[in-house]
Motif scaffolding. Sequence first.
Motif, PDB file in Angstrom:
ATOM      1  N   ARG A   1       0.873  -1.369  -0.199  1.00 38.73           N
ATOM      2  CA  ARG A   1      -0.022   0.410   0.471  1.00 38.73           C
ATOM      3  C   ARG A   1       1.522   1.187   0.018  1.00 38.73           C
ATOM      4  NH1 ARG A   1      -3.598   3.043  -0.803  1.00 38.73           N
ATOM      5  NH2 ARG A   1      -4.974   3.971   0.577  1.00 38.73           N
ATOM      6  N   ALA A   2       2.109   1.435   0.913  1.00 39.93           N
ATOM      7  CA  ALA A   2       2.900   2.319   0.775  1.00 39.93           C
ATOM      8  C   ALA A   2       3.454   2.785  -0.332  1.00 39.93           C
ATOM      9  CB  ALA A   2       3.959   1.990   2.040  1.00 39.93           C
ATOM     10  N   ILE A   3       3.792   1.640  -1.157  1.00 39.15           N
ATOM     11  CA  ILE A   3       4.834   1.966  -2.670  1.00 39.15           C
ATOM     12  C   ILE A   3       3.658   1.967  -3.894  1.00 39.15           C
ATOM     13  CG2 ILE A   3       5.214   0.289  -3.898  1.00 39.15           C
ATOM     14  CD1 ILE A   3       6.555  -1.479  -1.996  1.00 39.15           C
ATOM     15  N   ASP A   4       2.027   1.213  -3.763  1.00 40.48           N
ATOM     16  CA  ASP A   4       1.132   2.271  -4.384  1.00 40.48           C
ATOM     17  C   ASP A   4       1.010   4.074  -4.028  1.00 40.48           C
ATOM     18  OD1 ASP A   4       1.243  -0.134  -6.010  1.00 40.48           O
ATOM     19  OD2 ASP A   4      -1.018  -1.034  -3.723  1.00 40.48           O
ATOM     20  N   LEU A   5       0.793   4.023  -2.974  1.00 40.83           N
ATOM     21  CA  LEU A   5       1.080   5.239  -2.664  1.00 40.83           C
ATOM     22  C   LEU A   5       2.052   6.717  -3.150  1.00 40.83           C
ATOM     23  CD1 LEU A   5      -0.311   5.318   1.284  1.00 40.83           C
ATOM     24  CD2 LEU A   5      -1.992   6.102  -1.354  1.00 40.83           C
ATOM     25  N   LYS A   6       3.039   6.068  -3.085  1.00 36.90           N
ATOM     26  CA  LYS A   6       5.020   6.968  -3.257  1.00 36.90           C
ATOM     27  C   LYS A   6       4.084   6.795  -5.332  1.00 36.90           C
ATOM     28  CE  LYS A   6       6.970   7.768   0.408  1.00 36.90           C
ATOM     29  NZ  LYS A   6       5.981   8.523   1.168  1.00 36.90           N
ATOM     30  N   LYS A   7       3.815   5.649  -6.451  1.00 36.12           N
ATOM     31  CA  LYS A   7       4.005   5.466  -6.851  1.00 36.12           C
ATOM     32  C   LYS A   7       3.046   7.260  -7.980  1.00 36.12           C
ATOM     33  CE  LYS A   7       5.472   1.025  -8.255  1.00 36.12           C
ATOM     34  NZ  LYS A   7       5.001  -0.752  -8.650  1.00 36.12           N
ATOM     35  N   SER A   8       1.687   6.896  -6.803  1.00 37.15           N
ATOM     36  CA  SER A   8       0.590   7.470  -7.344  1.00 37.15           C
ATOM     37  C   SER A   8       0.966   9.493  -7.391  1.00 37.15           C
ATOM     38  CB  SER A   8      -0.586   7.594  -6.580  1.00 37.15           C
ATOM     39  OG  SER A   8      -1.410   8.652  -5.966  1.00 37.15           O
ATOM     40  N   GLU A   9       1.713   9.248  -5.898  1.00 33.92           N
ATOM     41  CA  GLU A   9       2.577  10.818  -5.848  1.00 33.92           C
ATOM     42  C   GLU A   9       3.466  11.477  -7.073  1.00 33.92           C
ATOM     43  OE1 GLU A   9       5.137  12.716  -2.213  1.00 33.92           O
ATOM     44  OE2 GLU A   9       4.608  10.831  -1.682  1.00 33.92           O
ATOM     45  N   ILE A  10       3.841  10.212  -7.686  1.00 36.03           N
ATOM     46  CA  ILE A  10       5.620  10.530  -8.088  1.00 36.03           C
ATOM     47  C   ILE A  10       3.937  11.039  -9.631  1.00 36.03           C
ATOM     48  CG2 ILE A  10       6.833   9.217  -9.594  1.00 36.03           C
ATOM     49  CD1 ILE A  10       7.978   8.114  -6.957  1.00 36.03           C
ATOM     50  N   ASP A  11       3.748  10.111  -9.832  1.00 34.57           N
ATOM     51  CA  ASP A  11       2.811  10.700 -10.867  1.00 34.57           C
ATOM     52  C   ASP A  11       2.409  11.590 -11.267  1.00 34.57           C
ATOM     53  OD1 ASP A  11       3.145   7.360 -12.271  1.00 34.57           O
ATOM     54  OD2 ASP A  11       1.331   7.175 -11.388  1.00 34.57           O
ATOM     55  N   ASN A  12       1.616  11.892 -10.445  1.00 34.61           N
ATOM     56  CA  ASN A  12       1.480  13.485  -9.305  1.00 34.61           C
ATOM     57  C   ASN A  12       2.582  14.531 -10.113  1.00 34.61           C
ATOM     58  OD1 ASN A  12      -1.066  12.768  -9.516  1.00 34.61           O
ATOM     59  ND2 ASN A  12      -1.404  12.828  -7.411  1.00 34.61           N
ATOM     60  N   LEU A  13       3.197  14.329  -9.438  1.00 32.97           N
ATOM     61  CA  LEU A  13       4.954  15.197  -8.862  1.00 32.97           C
ATOM     62  C   LEU A  13       5.415  15.437 -10.891  1.00 32.97           C
ATOM     63  CD1 LEU A  13       6.616  14.708  -6.268  1.00 32.97           C
ATOM     64  CD2 LEU A  13       5.222  15.956  -6.964  1.00 32.97           C
ATOM     65  N   GLU A  14       5.167  14.658 -11.795  1.00 29.55           N
ATOM     66  CA  GLU A  14       5.531  14.798 -13.323  1.00 29.55           C
ATOM     67  C   GLU A  14       4.827  14.838 -14.307  1.00 29.55           C
ATOM     68  OE1 GLU A  14       5.465   9.603 -13.708  1.00 29.55           O
ATOM     69  OE2 GLU A  14       8.468  10.390 -13.843  1.00 29.55           O
ATOM     70  N   LYS A  15       3.364  14.719 -13.694  1.00 24.11           N
ATOM     71  CA  LYS A  15       2.339  15.755 -14.366  1.00 24.11           C
ATOM     72  C   LYS A  15       2.717  17.249 -14.133  1.00 24.11           C
ATOM     73  CE  LYS A  15      -1.242  12.479 -14.131  1.00 24.11           C
ATOM     74  NZ  LYS A  15      -2.272  11.589 -13.785  1.00 24.11           N
ATOM     75  N   LYS A  16       3.094  18.052 -12.877  1.00 28.27           N
ATOM     76  CA  LYS A  16       2.700  19.076 -12.949  1.00 28.27           C
ATOM     77  C   LYS A  16       4.333  19.654 -13.285  1.00 28.27           C
ATOM     78  CE  LYS A  16       0.333  18.658  -8.299  1.00 28.27           C
ATOM     79  NZ  LYS A  16       0.709  19.151  -6.665  1.00 28.27           N
TER      80      LYS A  16
END
Length: 106
Positions: A81-96
């Motif tokens: 779950r922690a890995i999934d949350l970090k991947k989602s955070e990375i995706d959002n940062l890459e979009k920004k």
Amino acid sequence: MKLHFYILKGLYGSNPKLTYSECEVDEKPKTYKPISRFPDGYFSSFVKKEDVASLIGGNVVVLEEKDDKKAKEIFAHYFDRAIDLKKSEIDNLEKKLKAINEFGDV
């Protein structure tokens, strides 16, 4: 009565290692208290009954019976779950970052 402790050691900077210990405890209405002391890596003076079979402090699982498979499942669920949350955070940062890099380009 005995409690069974699975403790993930070395989380900060070194290679983590999952360890197992058992501890003789005195059962109280809402907690367990050690007869002598809890294993190294568990820093509270008691274990709440409600915390048994869940992850405590990000690195400890306490069970009433020795069950390596169950302990591994509890740890794996938390870290997956922690890995999934970090991947989602990375995706959002890459979009920004993409939006920033595309700004002003015509």
